[in-house]
Structures are given as C-alpha cells and as structure tokens.
Design an enzyme around this catalytic site. Structure first.
Site, PDB file in Angstrom:
ATOM      1  N   TYR A 137      -4.176  -0.575   9.969  1.00 29.75           N
ATOM      2  CA  TYR A 137      -3.933  -0.840   8.542  1.00 29.75           C
ATOM      3  C   TYR A 137      -2.485  -0.540   8.180  1.00 29.75           C
ATOM      4  O   TYR A 137      -1.834  -1.338   7.497  1.00 29.75           O
ATOM      5  CB  TYR A 137      -4.880   0.011   7.695  1.00 29.75           C
ATOM      6  CG  TYR A 137      -4.775  -0.250   6.207  1.00 29.75           C
ATOM      7  CD1 TYR A 137      -5.400  -1.347   5.628  1.00 29.75           C
ATOM      8  CD2 TYR A 137      -4.028   0.594   5.379  1.00 29.75           C
ATOM      9  CE1 TYR A 137      -5.305  -1.595   4.264  1.00 29.75           C
ATOM     10  CE2 TYR A 137      -3.934   0.360   4.013  1.00 29.75           C
ATOM     11  CZ  TYR A 137      -4.579  -0.737   3.457  1.00 29.75           C
ATOM     12  OH  TYR A 137      -4.477  -0.983   2.111  1.00 29.75           O
ATOM     13  N   SER A 164       0.858  -1.198   0.000  1.00 31.02           N
ATOM     14  CA  SER A 164       0.000   0.000   0.000  1.00 31.02           C
ATOM     15  C   SER A 164       0.888   1.240   0.000  1.00 31.02           C
ATOM     16  O   SER A 164       2.061   1.183   0.409  1.00 31.02           O
ATOM     17  CB  SER A 164      -0.872  -0.010   1.266  1.00 31.02           C
ATOM     18  OG  SER A 164      -1.333   1.286   1.562  1.00 31.02           O
TER      19      SER A 164
HETATM   20  N1  LIG Z   1      -8.374  -0.028  -3.402  1.00 31.20           N
HETATM   21  C1  LIG Z   1      -7.244   0.632  -3.185  1.00 31.20           C
HETATM   22  O1  LIG Z   1      -7.139   1.813  -3.542  1.00 31.20           O
HETATM   23  C2  LIG Z   1      -6.070  -0.055  -2.520  1.00 31.20           C
HETATM   24  C3  LIG Z   1      -4.881   0.669  -2.377  1.00 31.20           C
HETATM   25  C4  LIG Z   1      -3.773   0.055  -1.783  1.00 31.20           C
HETATM   26  C5  LIG Z   1      -3.863  -1.272  -1.362  1.00 31.20           C
HETATM   27  N2  LIG Z   1      -5.031  -1.953  -1.505  1.00 31.20           N
HETATM   28  C6  LIG Z   1      -5.067  -3.361  -1.070  1.00 31.20           C
HETATM   29  O2  LIG Z   1      -5.581  -4.171  -2.107  1.00 31.20           O
HETATM   30  C7  LIG Z   1      -6.235  -5.321  -1.552  1.00 31.20           C
HETATM   31  C8  LIG Z   1      -7.635  -5.452  -2.124  1.00 31.20           C
HETATM   32  O3  LIG Z   1      -8.353  -4.306  -1.737  1.00 31.20           O
HETATM   33  P1  LIG Z   1      -9.698  -3.800  -2.459  1.00 31.20           P
HETATM   34  O4  LIG Z   1      -9.577  -2.340  -2.575  1.00 31.20           O
HETATM   35  O5  LIG Z   1      -9.992  -4.620  -3.669  1.00 31.20           O
HETATM   36  O6  LIG Z   1     -10.743  -4.106  -1.282  1.00 31.20           O
HETATM   37  P2  LIG Z   1     -12.227  -4.664  -1.263  1.00 31.20           P
HETATM   38  O7  LIG Z   1     -12.954  -4.306  -2.510  1.00 31.20           O
HETATM   39  O8  LIG Z   1     -12.768  -4.225   0.036  1.00 31.20           O
HETATM   40  O9  LIG Z   1     -12.008  -6.245  -1.260  1.00 31.20           O
HETATM   41  C9  LIG Z   1     -11.442  -6.866  -0.143  1.00 31.20           C
HETATM   42  C10 LIG Z   1     -11.480  -8.370  -0.330  1.00 31.20           C
HETATM   43  O10 LIG Z   1     -10.931  -8.962   0.865  1.00 31.20           O
HETATM   44  C11 LIG Z   1     -11.860  -9.903   1.370  1.00 31.20           C
HETATM   45  N3  LIG Z   1     -11.860  -9.945   2.828  1.00 31.20           N
HETATM   46  C12 LIG Z   1     -11.957  -8.907   3.693  1.00 31.20           C
HETATM   47  N4  LIG Z   1     -11.989  -9.363   4.949  1.00 31.20           N
HETATM   48  C13 LIG Z   1     -11.921 -10.712   4.873  1.00 31.20           C
HETATM   49  C14 LIG Z   1     -11.938 -11.752   5.846  1.00 31.20           C
HETATM   50  N5  LIG Z   1     -12.091 -11.504   7.137  1.00 31.20           N
HETATM   51  N6  LIG Z   1     -11.853 -13.020   5.422  1.00 31.20           N
HETATM   52  C15 LIG Z   1     -11.743 -13.292   4.115  1.00 31.20           C
HETATM   53  N7  LIG Z   1     -11.719 -12.370   3.142  1.00 31.20           N
HETATM   54  C16 LIG Z   1     -11.831 -11.084   3.530  1.00 31.20           C
HETATM   55  C17 LIG Z   1     -13.230  -9.425   0.884  1.00 31.20           C
HETATM   56  O11 LIG Z   1     -14.117 -10.523   0.888  1.00 31.20           O
HETATM   57  P3  LIG Z   1     -15.727 -10.333   1.021  1.00 31.20           P
HETATM   58  O12 LIG Z   1     -16.181  -9.633  -0.217  1.00 31.20           O
HETATM   59  O13 LIG Z   1     -16.237 -11.701   1.076  1.00 31.20           O
HETATM   60  O14 LIG Z   1     -15.935  -9.523   2.259  1.00 31.20           O
HETATM   61  C18 LIG Z   1     -12.883  -8.915  -0.505  1.00 31.20           C
HETATM   62  O15 LIG Z   1     -12.856  -9.975  -1.433  1.00 31.20           O
HETATM   63  C19 LIG Z   1      -6.213  -5.125  -0.026  1.00 31.20           C
HETATM   64  O16 LIG Z   1      -5.139  -5.873   0.519  1.00 31.20           O
HETATM   65  C20 LIG Z   1      -5.945  -3.641   0.140  1.00 31.20           C
HETATM   66  O17 LIG Z   1      -5.319  -3.340   1.348  1.00 31.20           O
HETATM   67  C21 LIG Z   1      -6.138  -1.380  -2.083  1.00 31.20           C
END
Ligand SMILES: NC(=O)c1ccc[n+]([C@@H]2O[C@H](COP(=O)([O-])OP(=O)(O)OC[C@H]3O[C@@H](n4cnc5c(N)ncnc54)[C@H](OP(=O)(O)O)[C@@H]3O)[C@@H](O)[C@H]2O)c1
Length: 249
Positions: free
Chosen positions: A169, A156
């Site tokens: 986080y 991140s």
């Molecule tokens: N979006 C950004 O701008 C951004 C930037 C930097 C880093 N990231 C990183 O990228 C990754 C994906 O993020 P995203 O933005 O795509 O987030 P998101 O849309 O919120 O998706 C998160 C995923 O993680 C799963 N998850 C969350 N809690 C869980 C648990 N307790 N057990 C099992 N699965 C769980 C969710 O499953 P459910 O749908 O079943 O809840 C979902 O599939 C993360 O590691 C995040 O920190 C994102």
C-alpha cells in the site's frame, strides 16, 4: 491560493460535467459521487460490486440529480482491452469526459517485507497503480477534448509519513503521487488539463476499519464531511492548479 478544505461550492458548480469516479460503490468514492451529482455532475459510477453501484445510482436519482451511469470493472482482472471498451462505452453514452477521479484502492496485505506474499503484493500494486495508469492512458484523448478537464489521484498519509509494515500500500501511494506529478509535467503543452492528488485523511470507511480494526470508529469523520476539496478539484474553480497534493482534513 484557496484552501480546498474551506471551499464552499455553488449549488450548480458541476452543472453538466461528465465525471468518472472509480471505486464509487462505497466509502469516499460513493460520498463524492453523491455530492458531485447534487452539484449537477453526470456521474459515471465505477466499482466491482454491481448491487452496491445500483444502490448509489438509486440514491442519486432519488435525490433528483442527473441520471448517472454504471460501469463495473474489477481492476484485478481487467486487461487493457477492457479499459478501451469501458472508455468507448462512456464516450458513446456521454460524448465527452470532463473529469476523472482515481479513488478505487485496496489496502492489501500488511506484513514485513521479508514475509510478504508476492502475489498479494502484486495485486495491490496492480489495483492502486497500474489500473489508474491504464485508465488515465485510455481517457486522455477524451479528456484533452474537454474545455476544462481535471484528473485527480488519491494520496495517503503514508506518503508524507512513511512507516513500517504497510506492505505494498505504501509504495503504491508513493507511485500514484509520482504518476500524478509526472503526468502534470507531461501535460504542460495542454495547460487546460490539470492533474492533482487528494489525501482524504482518516475517514470512517471499510478500508480504514481494515487498517485499524481496534480504532474507535466514532472518532472518525464520515466520508460525506470531507468532500469539499474533491468538488473544488472536479470543478472550474481549480482552473490553473496542477501537479499539487492537497489535504482534505
Ligand atoms: N479511508 C481512509 O481513511 C483513507 C485514508 C487515506 C487514503 N484513502 C484512500 O481513499 C480511497 C478510497 O478509500 P475508502 O476508504 O473509501 O475505501 P473503501 O471503502 O474500501 O472503498 C474502496 C473502493 O475501491 C473499490 N475497489 C477496490 N478494489 C477494486 C478492484 N479490484 N476493482 C475495482 N474497484 C475496486 C471498491 O469497490 P467494491 O465496493 O466494488 O469492492 C470500493 O468502491 C482509496 O484510494 C484509499 O487508499 C482512504
């Protein structure tokens, strides 16, 4: 070295690779699962929400890609035995594992440390750090048997640019990067296994909305536009690269 952001994958670059993607039910994980399947991978879709996982399954099959598999597990609730069972199930179904993408994550509570809720802090650390650790530990024996295995952690912008009020986080992402670097060094005797991190950058997902509710979402890229570096690290073109963190944007 190639810049993964400019990577142009061949259509069949992931042909027959067995790839486990955590958090594949939505956001970035879903976009990577769809893209990797389109490039020939057999995807194991992990997430919590079975209905959402089934929708991704249908999208993959509907697009004519190899039939994926669904492995639901809530990282907040699962114990070590559940991980063992999950990996045994995937070994039984696929016989091997070529790549593991640790993508699942939660933002958790954003509060000053002095006022942070301890239970919420621990849940975030558990999902973002302990779960990838336990899953990696369970998958390593299988991964080591693969010809060309790859493990990817999710970083991140808070790692290169730490800032106030990001709760658990921020340290969870530092710990995840530290885990990646330590593992890469531990695996020096197994040079085929490569371990790297990807920072997706700002992406239009539920987590981003949670972190920046007032942001104009139209200014953010969709998840399917940032998947090239994931395909690069999942596939054979990144052979020999390990212990690195790459930017997706
Ligand atoms: N979006 C950004 O701008 C951004 C930037 C930097 C880093 N990231 C990183 O990228 C990754 C994906 O993020 P995203 O933005 O795509 O987030 P998101 O849309 O919120 O998706 C998160 C995923 O993680 C799963 N998850 C969350 N809690 C869980 C648990 N307790 N057990 C099992 N699965 C769980 C969710 O499953 P459910 O749908 O079943 O809840 C979902 O599939 C993360 O590691 C995040 O920190 C994102």
């Amino acid at each position: 070295m190639i810049d993964p952001r400019n990577y142009q994958p061949r259509a069949d670059v992931l042909h027959d690779r067995v790839v486990l993607i955590t958090g594949a039910s939505g956001g970035i994980g879903k976009a990577v699962a769809l893209a990797a399947a389109r490039h020939g991978a057999r995807i194991i879709l992990h997430g919590r929400n079975i209905r959402k996982l089934e929708a991704v399954y249908d999208d993959i099959v509907g697009g004519g890609a190899p039939r994926p598999s669904i492995l639901p597990m809530d990282f907040e609730k699962a114990g070590p035995d559940d991980y063992d069972r999950m990996v045994a199930a995937l070994e039984q179904e696929f016989g091997r594992l070529d790549a593991l993408l640790h993508n699942a994550g939660m933002l958790g509570e954003r509060a000053p440390i002095e006022h942070a809720d301890v239970a919420k802090w621990m849940r975030t650390m558990h999902v973002n750090v302990n779960a990838p650790f336990i899953l990696t530990r369970c998958c390593l024996p299988l991964l080591k048997q693969a010809k060309d295995p790859s493990i990817i952690f999710t970083s991140s912008g808070v790692v290169p640019r730490p800032r106030a009020f990001w709760g658990a986080y921020l340290p969870s992402k530092w710990a995840s990067d530290g885990l990646m670097r330590m593992l890469a060094q531990e695996l020096e005797a197994h040079p085929a296994v490569r371990v790297n991190s990807l920072n997706p950058g700002k992406v239009r997902t539920n987590m981003r909305l949670q972190a920046y509710p007032a942001e104009d979402r139209a200014t953010l890229p969709e998840a399917d536009t940032i998947v090239a570096p994931y395909l690069f690290l999942l596939g054979p073109d990144s052979r020999g690269i390990t212990g690195e963190t790459f930017e997706c944007q």
